[in-house]
Design a protein around this motif. Sequence first.
Motif: not given
Length: 340
Positions: A218-221, A252, A258-259
């Motif tokens: 995934t490309t979450k923060s 994200s 949460e960024g």
Amino acid sequence: MTVSKKRTISDESRVFQEKWSHNYFFIQVKEKAICLICQESIAVMKEYNLKRHYSTKHAAKYDMIEEKLRIDKLALLMKNIQGLYLSLKTGHKDSEASIKASYIIAQKIVAKSKPFTDGEFIKECMEVSFEILCPAQKQIFSKLSLSGVTIARRIEELGTNIESTLKERISKFIFYSLALDESTDLSDTIQLAIFVRGVDSNFNITEELAALFPMKGTTKSCNIFNALKSTFNRFDIKLNNLSGVITDRAPSMIGKNEGLIALIKKEMGTCGALQLIQYHCIIHQENLCGKSVGFQTIMKDVVKIVNFVRSRALNHREFKNFRSEIDAEQGDLIYFTDVR
């Protein structure tokens, strides 16, 4: 009772004598005696050692040569050994030049995104060309290694050198900023590009691509932040002198809590760093403006002007004269056509 000191070779001040060349075919090279016949060296320069070497290895063949013939033989041996040393020295220079050339060719191959095996084809073309242009120099290219394995190793070494140079420059940064962007490649893998731009105490500015980090999941923060921390550890980058971060408007990246920017600010708060300045990538702004304005809005007026000039002969002649008076690069105006 006095104890006598043991004599050393330097204390004896042994000096090479010219008669040893005539009697035993030896010459002096860097404080060592070198045999002209077999090129062996004698560490301790004593007449006994030189005489023993000559008697055991060469006396049976060279004792029969006397007077002028012996002098001529000595001159010939000296000429041969000088040619040997010269060829070894030239060969060493050719070897260094071949290695340097292989690095340059490897850099050209990777810059053009060519296959590593193209090095062998380049070598073949060079050999054929020099066989026609200067056949005497063709043998130099036979020593040039451009196989696929060699090119891959050269590129890896070049990359390591670039990385170490960038790491050294980053260690001298007073302040620096980061630019991050993610894009999907042909294999559907997210590639996170991390650019670093910094200035040292002498106001020398360095701007380079620090890492192209593949993100498999995934490309979450949190994933992007971990990739960024991995790059920090790789180049020994500290957060204390980070002044700004440039990102796009993805959630994200700029999420309030949460960024990525929020996570960086939390990490910087623990080490007492300066206030972080956040920027928006100008390329994304241009894309947004292009979607909002639209290309047809601009071309509608352009097509109207072109049609007015070309619709009448008088207008066209006056327009051509006007462009001639102002020395315009283009002398005429063509109709607008869509590219299909």
